[in-house]
Motif scaffolding. Structure first.
Motif, PDB file in Angstrom:
ATOM      1  N   ALA A 299       0.902  -1.257   0.020  1.00 35.58           N
ATOM      2  CA  ALA A 299      -0.059   0.044  -0.060  1.00 35.58           C
ATOM      3  C   ALA A 299       0.837   1.175  -0.153  1.00 35.58           C
ATOM      4  O   ALA A 299       0.608   2.263  -0.935  1.00 35.58           O
ATOM      5  CB  ALA A 299      -0.952  -0.050   1.357  1.00 35.58           C
ATOM      6  N   ALA A 300       2.142   1.427   0.766  1.00 35.31           N
ATOM      7  CA  ALA A 300       2.841   2.155   0.679  1.00 35.31           C
ATOM      8  C   ALA A 300       3.329   2.552  -0.403  1.00 35.31           C
ATOM      9  O   ALA A 300       3.703   3.635  -1.155  1.00 35.31           O
ATOM     10  CB  ALA A 300       3.832   2.169   1.932  1.00 35.31           C
ATOM     11  N   ALA A 301       4.003   1.790  -1.155  1.00 36.90           N
ATOM     12  CA  ALA A 301       4.449   1.691  -2.478  1.00 36.90           C
ATOM     13  C   ALA A 301       3.510   2.293  -3.608  1.00 36.90           C
ATOM     14  O   ALA A 301       3.974   3.146  -4.418  1.00 36.90           O
ATOM     15  CB  ALA A 301       5.164   0.522  -3.188  1.00 36.90           C
ATOM     16  N   ILE A 302       2.225   1.873  -3.533  1.00 37.14           N
ATOM     17  CA  ILE A 302       1.407   2.415  -4.287  1.00 37.14           C
ATOM     18  C   ILE A 302       1.087   3.785  -3.989  1.00 37.14           C
ATOM     19  O   ILE A 302       0.873   4.709  -5.064  1.00 37.14           O
ATOM     20  CB  ILE A 302       0.127   1.488  -4.341  1.00 37.14           C
ATOM     21  N   ASP A 303       0.822   4.038  -2.704  1.00 34.99           N
ATOM     22  CA  ASP A 303       0.457   5.619  -2.505  1.00 34.99           C
ATOM     23  C   ASP A 303       1.758   6.404  -2.867  1.00 34.99           C
ATOM     24  O   ASP A 303       1.569   7.642  -3.240  1.00 34.99           O
ATOM     25  CB  ASP A 303       0.523   5.417  -0.818  1.00 34.99           C
ATOM     26  N   ALA A 304       3.225   5.964  -2.771  1.00 37.56           N
ATOM     27  CA  ALA A 304       4.047   6.875  -3.167  1.00 37.56           C
ATOM     28  C   ALA A 304       4.147   6.748  -4.636  1.00 37.56           C
ATOM     29  O   ALA A 304       5.303   7.733  -5.321  1.00 37.56           O
ATOM     30  CB  ALA A 304       5.387   6.152  -2.459  1.00 37.56           C
ATOM     31  N   GLY A 305       3.474   6.258  -5.414  1.00 36.61           N
ATOM     32  CA  GLY A 305       3.598   6.135  -6.948  1.00 36.61           C
ATOM     33  C   GLY A 305       4.722   5.387  -7.368  1.00 36.61           C
ATOM     34  O   GLY A 305       5.210   5.304  -8.589  1.00 36.61           O
ATOM     35  N   LEU A 306       5.405   4.417  -6.673  1.00 29.31           N
ATOM     36  CA  LEU A 306       6.296   3.694  -7.012  1.00 29.31           C
ATOM     37  C   LEU A 306       5.727   2.468  -7.767  1.00 29.31           C
ATOM     38  O   LEU A 306       6.583   1.871  -8.426  1.00 29.31           O
ATOM     39  CB  LEU A 306       7.188   2.917  -5.730  1.00 29.31           C
ATOM     40  N   LEU A 307       4.620   2.030  -7.383  1.00 27.16           N
ATOM     41  CA  LEU A 307       4.019   0.930  -8.081  1.00 27.16           C
ATOM     42  C   LEU A 307       2.596   1.177  -8.469  1.00 27.16           C
ATOM     43  O   LEU A 307       2.116   2.120  -7.941  1.00 27.16           O
ATOM     44  CB  LEU A 307       4.333  -0.153  -7.324  1.00 27.16           C
ATOM     45  N   ASP A 308       1.787   0.373  -9.274  1.00 25.49           N
ATOM     46  CA  ASP A 308       0.675   0.550  -9.447  1.00 25.49           C
ATOM     47  C   ASP A 308      -0.182  -0.706  -8.859  1.00 25.49           C
ATOM     48  O   ASP A 308      -1.456  -0.532  -8.695  1.00 25.49           O
ATOM     49  CB  ASP A 308       0.179   0.493 -10.980  1.00 25.49           C
ATOM     50  N   ALA A 309       0.343  -1.891  -8.777  1.00 22.68           N
ATOM     51  CA  ALA A 309      -0.209  -3.089  -8.044  1.00 22.68           C
ATOM     52  C   ALA A 309       0.927  -3.823  -7.522  1.00 22.68           C
ATOM     53  O   ALA A 309       2.123  -3.552  -7.863  1.00 22.68           O
ATOM     54  CB  ALA A 309      -1.127  -3.589  -9.103  1.00 22.68           C
ATOM     55  N   VAL A 310       0.601  -4.869  -6.660  1.00 26.44           N
ATOM     56  CA  VAL A 310       1.398  -5.876  -6.124  1.00 26.44           C
ATOM     57  C   VAL A 310       1.083  -7.375  -6.495  1.00 26.44           C
ATOM     58  O   VAL A 310      -0.069  -7.450  -6.097  1.00 26.44           O
ATOM     59  CB  VAL A 310       1.851  -5.430  -4.422  1.00 26.44           C
ATOM     60  N   ALA A 311       1.996  -8.053  -6.760  1.00 18.48           N
ATOM     61  CA  ALA A 311       1.401  -9.454  -6.979  1.00 18.48           C
ATOM     62  C   ALA A 311       2.075 -10.325  -5.729  1.00 18.48           C
ATOM     63  O   ALA A 311       3.151 -10.120  -5.297  1.00 18.48           O
ATOM     64  CB  ALA A 311       1.945 -10.066  -8.270  1.00 18.48           C
ATOM     65  N   PHE A 312       1.226 -11.138  -5.244  1.00 14.50           N
ATOM     66  CA  PHE A 312       1.627 -11.651  -3.989  1.00 14.50           C
ATOM     67  C   PHE A 312       1.452 -13.390  -4.296  1.00 14.50           C
ATOM     68  O   PHE A 312       0.690 -13.761  -4.891  1.00 14.50           O
ATOM     69  CB  PHE A 312       0.468 -11.612  -2.770  1.00 14.50           C
ATOM     70  N   GLY A 313       2.606 -13.911  -3.836  1.00 10.27           N
ATOM     71  CA  GLY A 313       2.633 -15.068  -4.180  1.00 10.27           C
ATOM     72  C   GLY A 313       2.441 -16.333  -3.087  1.00 10.27           C
ATOM     73  O   GLY A 313       1.078 -16.737  -2.965  1.00 10.27           O
ATOM     74  N   SER A 314       3.087 -16.250  -2.164  1.00  6.32           N
ATOM     75  CA  SER A 314       2.736 -17.200  -0.923  1.00  6.32           C
ATOM     76  C   SER A 314       1.271 -16.914  -0.095  1.00  6.32           C
ATOM     77  O   SER A 314       0.932 -17.773   0.449  1.00  6.32           O
ATOM     78  CB  SER A 314       3.856 -17.442  -0.002  1.00  6.32           C
ATOM     79  N   GLY A 315       1.205 -15.257  -0.063  1.00  4.95           N
ATOM     80  CA  GLY A 315       0.069 -15.202   0.423  1.00  4.95           C
ATOM     81  C   GLY A 315      -1.295 -15.691  -0.105  1.00  4.95           C
ATOM     82  O   GLY A 315      -2.054 -16.322   0.547  1.00  4.95           O
ATOM     83  N   PHE A 316      -1.400 -15.829  -1.294  1.00  2.00           N
ATOM     84  CA  PHE A 316      -2.474 -16.097  -2.148  1.00  2.00           C
ATOM     85  C   PHE A 316      -2.337 -17.960  -2.119  1.00  2.00           C
ATOM     86  O   PHE A 316      -3.576 -18.509  -2.203  1.00  2.00           O
ATOM     87  CB  PHE A 316      -2.469 -15.690  -3.464  1.00  2.00           C
ATOM     88  N   LEU A 317      -1.440 -18.381  -2.122  1.00  2.00           N
ATOM     89  CA  LEU A 317      -0.958 -19.882  -2.041  1.00  2.00           C
ATOM     90  C   LEU A 317      -1.821 -20.478  -0.732  1.00  2.00           C
ATOM     91  O   LEU A 317      -2.727 -21.259  -0.976  1.00  2.00           O
ATOM     92  CB  LEU A 317       0.250 -20.010  -1.823  1.00  2.00           C
ATOM     93  N   ALA A 318      -1.837 -19.716   0.532  1.00  4.51           N
ATOM     94  CA  ALA A 318      -2.269 -20.213   1.495  1.00  4.51           C
ATOM     95  C   ALA A 318      -3.484 -19.700   1.851  1.00  4.51           C
ATOM     96  O   ALA A 318      -4.322 -19.986   2.902  1.00  4.51           O
ATOM     97  CB  ALA A 318      -1.374 -19.982   2.666  1.00  4.51           C
ATOM     98  N   ASN A 319      -4.048 -18.256   1.212  1.00  6.04           N
ATOM     99  CA  ASN A 319      -5.037 -17.722   1.724  1.00  6.04           C
ATOM    100  C   ASN A 319      -6.102 -17.447   0.364  1.00  6.04           C
ATOM    101  O   ASN A 319      -5.857 -16.527  -0.249  1.00  6.04           O
ATOM    102  CB  ASN A 319      -4.992 -16.383   2.165  1.00  6.04           C
ATOM    103  N   PRO A 320      -7.039 -18.280   0.087  1.00  4.02           N
ATOM    104  CA  PRO A 320      -7.692 -17.823  -0.894  1.00  4.02           C
ATOM    105  C   PRO A 320      -8.601 -16.788  -1.016  1.00  4.02           C
ATOM    106  O   PRO A 320      -8.805 -15.979  -2.305  1.00  4.02           O
ATOM    107  CB  PRO A 320      -8.873 -19.197  -1.155  1.00  4.02           C
ATOM    108  N   ASP A 321      -8.824 -16.097   0.266  1.00  5.83           N
ATOM    109  CA  ASP A 321      -9.436 -15.126   0.384  1.00  5.83           C
ATOM    110  C   ASP A 321      -8.502 -13.734   0.970  1.00  5.83           C
ATOM    111  O   ASP A 321      -9.179 -12.909   1.482  1.00  5.83           O
ATOM    112  CB  ASP A 321     -10.715 -15.180   1.241  1.00  5.83           C
ATOM    113  N   LEU A 322      -7.514 -13.781   0.401  1.00  7.50           N
ATOM    114  CA  LEU A 322      -6.570 -12.779   0.687  1.00  7.50           C
ATOM    115  C   LEU A 322      -6.852 -11.242   0.746  1.00  7.50           C
ATOM    116  O   LEU A 322      -6.648 -10.624   1.798  1.00  7.50           O
ATOM    117  CB  LEU A 322      -5.165 -13.038  -0.077  1.00  7.50           C
TER     118      LEU A 322
END
Length: 357
Positions: A299-322
């Motif tokens: 969220a901080a990176a998006i707020d700062a304009g450094l990124l537009d979105a973030v892809a999560f790997g292991s977070g989604f692996l274990a949390n279908p409802d991330l």
């Protein structure tokens, strides 16, 4: 966390949030590299992602690097993937397919004895590969002839067309993590002469020809690209990853891609550096960050304009409802590495959602 839940337009893709699911190889394909009902269930469970990037998928026959990964080169595979795209769309999600060639990471043990191919005859040395006969060392690849490269490009183009027939919303070209397109990009693995070796421009030639062909199938606004200039996985290194990143960031502006998916670090910490600043300075399109972000940093990176979105790997692996867990500040399930590549539903479709545990 509000910025994570703002809609994003990535080319022709309209994403309801900026919490994306990174491609995760899970080795659950059926015989013949065919996606089945279990894979459809897995992806549909995660349809609340702003975008699902499906796992590395064989663009053409004979380029398997994981034994039981899916493909997209046969009619049966296209029909198999339709189960997944139909299930994800029915659940309200969006999904693109990552198309890929394993390059020197392939092994004869699960490619009918065929020697793997690469830009140069340099084997992976920092890992072994799991085969039906147990762990084995990687073999020295055969260097591709310049005359063979148009067939590689055509294979990616056909894979893109097959992904469209299978109902995907777009494709992501995999040029990261030491597989074929990445092997051509980085000078640690590409030591050839001629039009596909030497300068950054020459080393990038195969990737750009592939992008041209894939964009001709889909339109560039439904094509993404994944790169990993720092990652040493699969014995990869580059003498100047920052210069490579700057050159690519600038050159890719010509394509008006849906997005650029950037892996920011090295799995093994062998190479250090900042490749996110130069890519943000040079690349003008939608930029997705990946590797080790938690929700707060994303969220901080998006707020700062450094990124537009973030892809999560292991977070989604274990949390279908991330996304829901992030919105509510709920605790996350812990992934079980022992089941990352094992067959069946355990550690794949049985992670609980909120309220179901």
């Amino acid at each position: 966390m509000d910025s994570l839940f703002k809609p994003l337009r990535a080319g022709a893709l309209h994403l309801p949030n900026r919490i994306l699911m990174a491609p995760l190889t899970r080795c659950r394909a059926e015989e013949g590299h065919i996606p089945g009902a279990l894979m459809a269930e897995h992806y549909a469970q995660r349809a609340s992602a702003g975008l699902i990037v499906a796992e590395a998928t064989m663009a053409m026959e004979g380029c398997s690097a994981f034994w039981k990964e899916p493909g997209i080169y046969s009619d049966a595979q296209v029909e198999g993937w339709k189960k997944t795209t139909d299930a994800v769309h029915a659940a309200g999600g969006r999904i693109v397919l990552q198309i890929w060639h394993g390059g020197r990471a392939c092994h004869p043990a699960f490619n009918d004895g065929r020697q793997p191919v690469a830009p140069s005859p340099l084997a992976i040395t920092n890992d072994e590969v799991h085969t039906p006969q147990g762990k084995q060392p990687h073999v020295i690849p055969r260097p591709l002839l310049d005359s063979e490269l148009p067939a590689i490009v055509s294979g990616f183009a056909q894979a893109a067309a097959n992904a469209r027939a299978a109902g995907f919303d777009g494709v992501e070209v995999h040029a990261a993590n030491g597989y074929l397109l990445d092997e051509f990009l980085r000078d640690g693995s590409n030591q050839r002469q001629g039009p596909y070796g030497g300068s950054i421009e020459n080393r990038a030639r195969l990737l750009l020809e592939t992008l041209d062909a894939v964009c001709n199938v889909w339109g560039s606004d439904r094509v993404g690209l994944r790169i990993s200039p720092l990652n040493s996985y699969n014995s990869m290194i580059d003498s100047d990853p920052v210069a490579l990143t700057r050159w690519l960031g600038s050159r890719l502006n010509d394509y008006e891609l849906a997005y650029l998916h950037m892996m920011r670090a090295d799995f093994f910490s062998q190479q250090q550096g900042d490749v996110m600043t130069p890519v943000r300075e040079t690349y003008k399109g939608v930029l997705i960050g990946n590797m080790g972000y938690d929700a707060a940093e994303a969220a901080a990176a998006i707020d700062a304009g450094l990124l537009d979105a973030v892809a999560f790997g292991s977070g989604f692996l274990a949390n279908p409802d991330l996304p829901q867990r992030i919105r509510l500040g709920a605790p996350l399930n812990v992934p079980n590495p022992a089941t990352f590549y094992s067959p069946g539903a355990v550690g794949y479709t049985d992670y609980p959602t909120l309220g179901s545990a």
